[in-house]
Scaffold this active site. Structure first.
Site, mmCIF file in Angstrom:
data_model
loop_
_atom_site.group_PDB
_atom_site.id
_atom_site.type_symbol
_atom_site.label_atom_id
_atom_site.label_comp_id
_atom_site.label_asym_id
_atom_site.label_seq_id
_atom_site.Cartn_x
_atom_site.Cartn_y
_atom_site.Cartn_z
ATOM 1 C CG HIS A 97 -3.722 -6.013 -2.497
ATOM 2 N ND1 HIS A 97 -2.977 -6.886 -3.255
ATOM 3 C CD2 HIS A 97 -3.021 -5.809 -1.363
ATOM 4 C CE1 HIS A 97 -1.876 -7.210 -2.587
ATOM 5 N NE2 HIS A 97 -1.874 -6.572 -1.438
ATOM 6 C CD GLU A 169 0.182 -3.157 -0.119
ATOM 7 O OE1 GLU A 169 0.354 -3.540 1.036
ATOM 8 O OE2 GLU A 169 -0.407 -3.843 -0.968
HETATM 9 P P1 PGA Z 1 3.386 -8.721 2.317
HETATM 10 O O1 PGA Z 1 1.978 -8.258 1.740
HETATM 11 O O2 PGA Z 1 3.528 -8.052 3.678
HETATM 12 O O3 PGA Z 1 3.263 -10.211 2.439
HETATM 13 O O4 PGA Z 1 4.425 -8.272 1.373
HETATM 14 C C1 PGA Z 1 1.535 -6.951 1.862
HETATM 15 C C2 PGA Z 1 0.330 -6.756 0.999
HETATM 16 O O5 PGA Z 1 0.311 -7.312 -0.129
HETATM 17 O O6 PGA Z 1 -0.608 -6.047 1.378
#
Ligand code: PGA
Length: 258
Positions: A97, A169
């Site tokens: 992540h 992401e």
């Molecule tokens: P968010 O986080 O939906 O709060 O943007 C997603 C993530 O970081 O996996």
């Protein structure tokens, strides 16, 4: 166009005690108990894994962790092993992540070791990749994604690739707890996903690329989930802030249309 069932995963980050997690699951499972067209996963903090594991037994919600060490056991103070995650009922594990990368200095080399270890313990990795704002501004999005993919998927075989869920992401789209933060537009997200799928096709062939789930993360919420999840290359979502409330997360799960 992918042919796999969509995956909607909650990444609670460092939120909820074990008791709070139980309250969430009690309410949430009633809201989604008849959902069959999506795979649902909750990734609570380590301290709530056992409580959530007990609560979801026999239902249609699976358990995931947010991180792990690559060794099975040993002198690694403060770490959690794949064996321990399996033992507690985890099927999934989030790896790489951007918060792990940025705040805890994890790099592609380490993340690759974790991906290999997860697969060898039959845990399904949710491997996060994504460009940051600077890379995007400088037109380096595809280069960043390509590097992360190649490095994090080193030594992964054609037979293994489809067991990995790749979470696209874009770092600039992650809410960091701000419910009003803007997600990527569906078109921008789709173009990232398309590129990732084309890279997997290059590495492992068209059929492997079709069968590998690529899910979107970054401010997904009930208001934008339908549009994002309708895009041809978006096979699900990794949801942070909007997964902390049972109704909101259930609404996102219900946005999946096959
Ligand atoms: P968010 O986080 O939906 O709060 O943007 C997603 C993530 O970081 O996996």
């Amino acid at each position: 166009m992918a042919i796999v069932k969509k995956l909607i995963a909650a990444n609670w980050k460092m939120n909820k005690t074990a008791d709070e997690a139980v309250l969430f699951v009690e309410e949430f499972k009633k809201l989604v108990n008849n959902i069959k067209n999506a795979e649902i996963v909750i990734c609570p903090p380590f301290t709530a894994l056992q409580a959530v594991s007990n609560e979801i037994k026999g239902g249609n919600v699976d358990l995931g962790a947010q991180n792990m060490h690559f060794e099975s056991a040993g002198a690694y103070t403060g770490e959690i092993s794949p064996l321990m995650l399996k033992g507690i009922g985890c099927e999934y594990v989030i790896l790489g992540h951007s918060e792990r990368r940025e705040i805890f200095n994890e790099n592609d080399f380490l993340i690759n070791k974790k991906v290999v270890a997860a697969l060898s313990h039959s845990l399904k990795p949710i491997l996060c990749i994504g460009e940051n704002l600077e890379q995007r501004k400088n037109g380096k999005t595809e280069e960043a994604l390509e590097n992360q993919l190649k490095n994090c998927l080193k030594n992964i075989t054609k037979n293994q690739i489809s067991k990995i869920n790749i979470a696209y992401e874009p770092v600039w789209a992650i809410s960091r707890g701000n419910p009003n933060h803007k997600a990527a537009t569906a078109d921008d997200a789709e173009s990232g996903h398309k590129f990732i799928r084309s890279m997997i096709a290059k590495m492992h062939g068209e059929s492997a690329a079709k069968n590998t789930r690529i899910i979107y993360g970054g401010s997904m919420k009930p208001e934008n989930a339908k549009e994002l999840l309708a895009m041809p290359d978006i096979d699900g979502g990794l949801v942070g802030n909007a997964s902390l409330d049972p109704k909101s997360f259930a609404e996102i799960v219900k946005s999946v249309r096959l």
